[in-house]
Scaffold this active site. Structure first.
Site, short mmCIF file in Angstrom:
data_model
loop_
_atom_site.label_atom_id
_atom_site.label_comp_id
_atom_site.label_asym_id
_atom_site.label_seq_id
_atom_site.Cartn_x
_atom_site.Cartn_y
_atom_site.Cartn_z
N HIS A 75 0.86 -1.18 0.00
CA HIS A 75 0.00 0.00 0.00
C HIS A 75 0.89 1.24 0.00
O HIS A 75 1.72 1.40 0.88
CB HIS A 75 -0.92 0.02 1.22
CG HIS A 75 -2.11 -0.88 1.07
ND1 HIS A 75 -3.37 -0.52 1.46
CD2 HIS A 75 -2.23 -2.10 0.52
CE1 HIS A 75 -4.23 -1.50 1.17
NE2 HIS A 75 -3.55 -2.47 0.61
N TYR A 204 -9.19 6.28 6.58
CA TYR A 204 -9.37 6.71 7.97
C TYR A 204 -10.33 7.89 7.91
O TYR A 204 -9.98 8.93 7.35
CB TYR A 204 -8.04 7.15 8.60
CG TYR A 204 -7.09 6.01 8.88
CD1 TYR A 204 -6.35 5.43 7.86
CD2 TYR A 204 -6.91 5.53 10.18
CE1 TYR A 204 -5.46 4.39 8.12
CE2 TYR A 204 -6.03 4.50 10.45
CZ TYR A 204 -5.30 3.93 9.42
OH TYR A 204 -4.43 2.90 9.69
N PRO A 296 -5.21 0.88 18.33
CA PRO A 296 -4.97 0.38 16.98
C PRO A 296 -4.90 1.45 15.89
O PRO A 296 -4.53 1.15 14.76
CB PRO A 296 -6.16 -0.56 16.73
CG PRO A 296 -7.21 -0.12 17.68
CD PRO A 296 -6.52 0.47 18.86
N LYS A 300 0.33 0.20 14.96
CA LYS A 300 1.71 0.06 15.41
C LYS A 300 1.99 -1.19 16.25
O LYS A 300 3.16 -1.52 16.48
CB LYS A 300 2.11 1.30 16.25
CG LYS A 300 2.32 2.54 15.41
CD LYS A 300 3.62 2.46 14.62
CE LYS A 300 3.79 3.56 13.62
NZ LYS A 300 3.91 3.12 12.24
N TYR A 388 3.62 6.80 10.01
CA TYR A 388 2.83 5.63 9.61
C TYR A 388 3.71 4.54 9.03
O TYR A 388 3.52 3.36 9.32
CB TYR A 388 1.76 6.05 8.58
CG TYR A 388 0.64 5.05 8.44
CD1 TYR A 388 -0.53 5.16 9.19
CD2 TYR A 388 0.74 3.97 7.56
CE1 TYR A 388 -1.56 4.24 9.07
CE2 TYR A 388 -0.28 3.04 7.44
CZ TYR A 388 -1.43 3.18 8.19
OH TYR A 388 -2.44 2.27 8.08
C1 PHB Z 1 -6.53 -3.66 10.38
O1 PHB Z 1 -6.56 -3.96 9.18
O2 PHB Z 1 -6.92 -4.45 11.24
C2 PHB Z 1 -6.04 -2.33 10.80
C3 PHB Z 1 -5.42 -1.51 9.85
C4 PHB Z 1 -4.99 -0.25 10.22
C5 PHB Z 1 -5.16 0.19 11.51
C6 PHB Z 1 -5.76 -0.62 12.47
C7 PHB Z 1 -6.21 -1.88 12.11
O3 PHB Z 1 -4.76 1.44 11.84
#
Ligand code: PHB
Length: 416
Positions: A75, A204, A296, A300, A388
């Site tokens: 990604h 997000y 989450p 990280k 990130y």
């Molecule tokens: C996930 O795919 O579970 C996931 C991805 C990004 C995040 C948190 C969880 O920031």
């Protein structure tokens, strides 16, 4: 009663414990791994799925044969949506790195298979794990095996990679241990669904109804989350209600629509930040969730566990090979420096993207100002991209990331 003598006894066969075991094995250092969970329990526990490029490079270590490059997806960015308006971040342009989508349970499967090929022991489904003599050079781990036998492992060092509820952390004497804790006034409702991806990258989304994250798992299974009160009961959420809520949180003037499908898993995830320091005492070293938990939002958790291991493995190797225990002595300080950067980023992302039911109107607008000032500045976007994709190295000192031109091409190449 199995009595084993090894170099490093590792408590916890999750990704951190098994990655450490593997790196040590490659350097000719022996380990015994124990875990109270079964192989299948770990393989079927859904955790996050985003890997920093440095974590992918670790999985490329000799002998792991991870499927991350063949089955994972690279990604090159994320999309931050504010009230339905998209703000894409392009990581290669901003910082010369990418991240990889590859679920944590698949990483475990790869690492467990690599461990099995070494023929060194991993005891799953043990009970009553204890450890002792960590103030000496002869610490031990004891447990009851799945077959009901007493297992006694003597070692030079013990590593606690046993998660936030394991016994290792509690062995660090209370008078030397400090706990830093932050509670957030919400949780995440997480779903897995059978549907194609809705977008090329993760979304997000900050909206008046609260935060939503549109993540992915594969071409046919997707992972999504939305912010919810911590006391939410999954039984109150029908599939239709979930889809309406998620869609409302990402809707915008561009007409963006989620691709929906049957929901195959629903869970409410707790949300907290915790750090326990020091991450070592005597012959005991903690790695991963046993020493720290992050919310989450910044993806990280696993990356930090691998970062711990990337400091701990060479330090242990230097101690065994060269009788040089200096790096080992500084392990906690070095690892914690990165932990606190990740805590800050996870906290910041959380605060900028979620709505806090108890917050005043000033704070709600201020956090929007923080987010827009980041997104509208190339420096801010580069900062978010750097956090990130992961800081370049784990070091207690502050170092500058090389300019993008110098780092371009450092990302692992995907196998054709
Ligand atoms: C996930 O795919 O579970 C996931 C991805 C990004 C995040 C948190 C969880 O920031």
């Amino acid at each position: 009663m199995p009595e084993l003598q090894t170099d490093v006894a590792i408590v916890g066969a999750g990704p951190a414990g098994l990655m450490l075991a593997h790196l040590l094995h490659n350097a000719g250092i022996d380990s015994v791994v124990v875990d109270n969970r079964s192989h299948d329990d770990i393989a079927h526990t859904h955790r996050a799925g985003i890997l920093e490029a440095a974590s992918v490079r670790m999985l490329a270590a000799d002998g792991i044969d991870s499927r991350v490059l063949s089955e994972g997806h690279r990604h090159d960015g994320i999309d931050i949506r504010i009230d339905g308006i998209s703000h894409p971040l392009d990581f290669p342009t901003l910082v010369g790195e990418s991240v990889w989508l590859y679920p944590q349970n698949e990483i475990f499967v790869d690492l467990a298979a690599a461990r099995a090929r070494t023929s060194r022991p991993t005891f799953f489904s043990v009970a009553d794990t204890r450890l002792g003599d960590i103030d000496t050079a002869h610490p031990w781990v004891r447990a009851t095996t799945a077959g009901g036998e007493d297992l006694h492992v003597g070692a030079r060092y013990v590593v606690g990679a046993d998660g936030s509820r394991g016994p290792c952390r509690g062995m660090i004497p209370a008078e030397t241990r400090q706990k830093f804790f932050h509670e957030y006034p919400f949780a995440w409702f997480g779903i897995l669904c059978e549907a194609p991806p809705s977008h090329e990258v993760l979304i997000y989304s900050r909206s008046e109804r609260g935060f939503a994250l549109i993540s992915q798992r594969s071409d046919t299974v997707q992972r999504m989350y939305f912010q919810t009160p911590p006391d939410t009961d999954v039984a109150d959420w029908s599939d239709d209600r979930i889809w309406a809520e998620l869609q409302a949180r990402v809707a915008g003037p561009d007409g963006f629509e989620l691709r929906t499908g049957p929901i195959i898993d629903k869970t409410v995830l707790p949300f907290r930040s915790a750090v326990h320091e020091p991450m070592q005492h005597g012959s005991l070293f903690l790695a991963g969730d046993s020493a720290h938990t992050v919310p989450p939002t910044g993806a990280k958790g696993l990356n930090l566990a691998f970062a711990d291991v990337s400091v701990l493995a060479p330090a242990l190797i230097a101690a065994f090979r060269d009788s040089d225990a200096e790096a080992l002595a500084g392990y906690s300080r070095t690892a914690a420096a990165r932990v606190w950067k990740a805590q800050n980023f996870s906290y910041q992302m959380t605060r900028m993207l979620h709505s806090d039911p108890g917050q005043d109107a000033f704070e709600a607008r201020r956090s929007l100002g923080e987010l827009t000032s980041m997104l509208e500045s190339v420096h801010g976007r580069r900062y978010l991209a750097e956090c990130y994709t992961g800081w370049p190295e784990t070091s207690p000192s502050t170092t500058d990331r090389p300019a993008p031109e110098q780092t371009a091409g450092r990302s692992p190449e995907r196998k054709a």
